[in-house]
Design an enzyme around this catalytic site. Sequence first.
Site: not given
Length: 371
Positions: A41, A267
Amino acid sequence: MIPMPKAQETVLEIDLPALKHNFEYLKSKIQKDTKFLAVVKAFAYGSDADDIALYLQDLGVDYFAVAYTSEGVSLRNAGITKPILILHPLPISFETIIERCLEPSIYNRKVLDEFLKVASDKNQIKYPIHLKFNTGLNRLGFDLEDLETIYSKISTSEAIHIKSIFSHLAASEDIKEKEFTEHQIKWFKDITERFTTVFKYKPLLHLCNTSGILNYPEAHLDMVRSGIGLYGFGNSEKENKNFVPIAKLKSVISQIHHIAKGETVGYNRAFKSEASITTATIPIGHADGIGRQYGQGKGFVIINEKKAPIVGNVCMDMIMVNITDIDCKEGDEVIIFDSAHTAENLANAANTISYELISAISQRIKRVIKK
């Protein structure tokens, strides 16, 4: 073996010989007649589900499992012919499941009713389903008291057939939870014994995940399931030595900056330099799976065999790292994780787990299959 070229961009190398090693090690822990289910998965835990599954199919895996129907469809399109268990199917996908010969996990009465109706409407005879029982994980699954209801619904129809019954261990890697795990194993055996009494036959039984395979051989039953072990992690310091991580995430230095004392990086000016330092900018960020929790010095990369901590906040497409004491230049290769500097080590630094880190690697990152 010819070495892989140095990175000129961000790439994820997938080492198939390492996958074979892990598979064979896990197989050595089970009996010859115990079936092996490979969990592929989430793009095979962030790698490449198609190539991983095709390789494992050639190695002799008996079963595959994915979370969602769309993942099973992708495997069928890639050429997977072995049975595929859908661990978390939703009713909207039931027609597709039947059309593509996928096998659903049925985990509650509503899902059972809806799949039984679709299978009957499509004139199916003994379509294989898998019953999921809850033994303490409390996520998905029937309870023991649901057995009589299940029997009453299934015994009056020829549309479906119970291929297996299974459950999921909650803490098989944690020695402190051994008592609870042993309780789960006993609980599951009670369910299976009751099932056999009611239904008068015994389907495949499976309970163990990777850590269950390694720690609870008495619970291997008819089939075992492995996800993280195949990808190179044994969930303990001791067992990790027996596995080889199959994925190597690497990138390149885009630019080098010389930061003066008092200057800031990134940032929100999250990093303020207390001395003159040198930083390197790397083209990988939180859009690629390196989350913001790795910023502010918690996470790191490896450049020329030296650790370079992440400076400031992780950006969407870039990170900046401190290379003050590293001899390197623009264009040099950067290792985010590999078999030596593992994803588990990096994940631990940010107080998370290898599963989260490797499964989050963005599909925009180029995959390179190493055969």
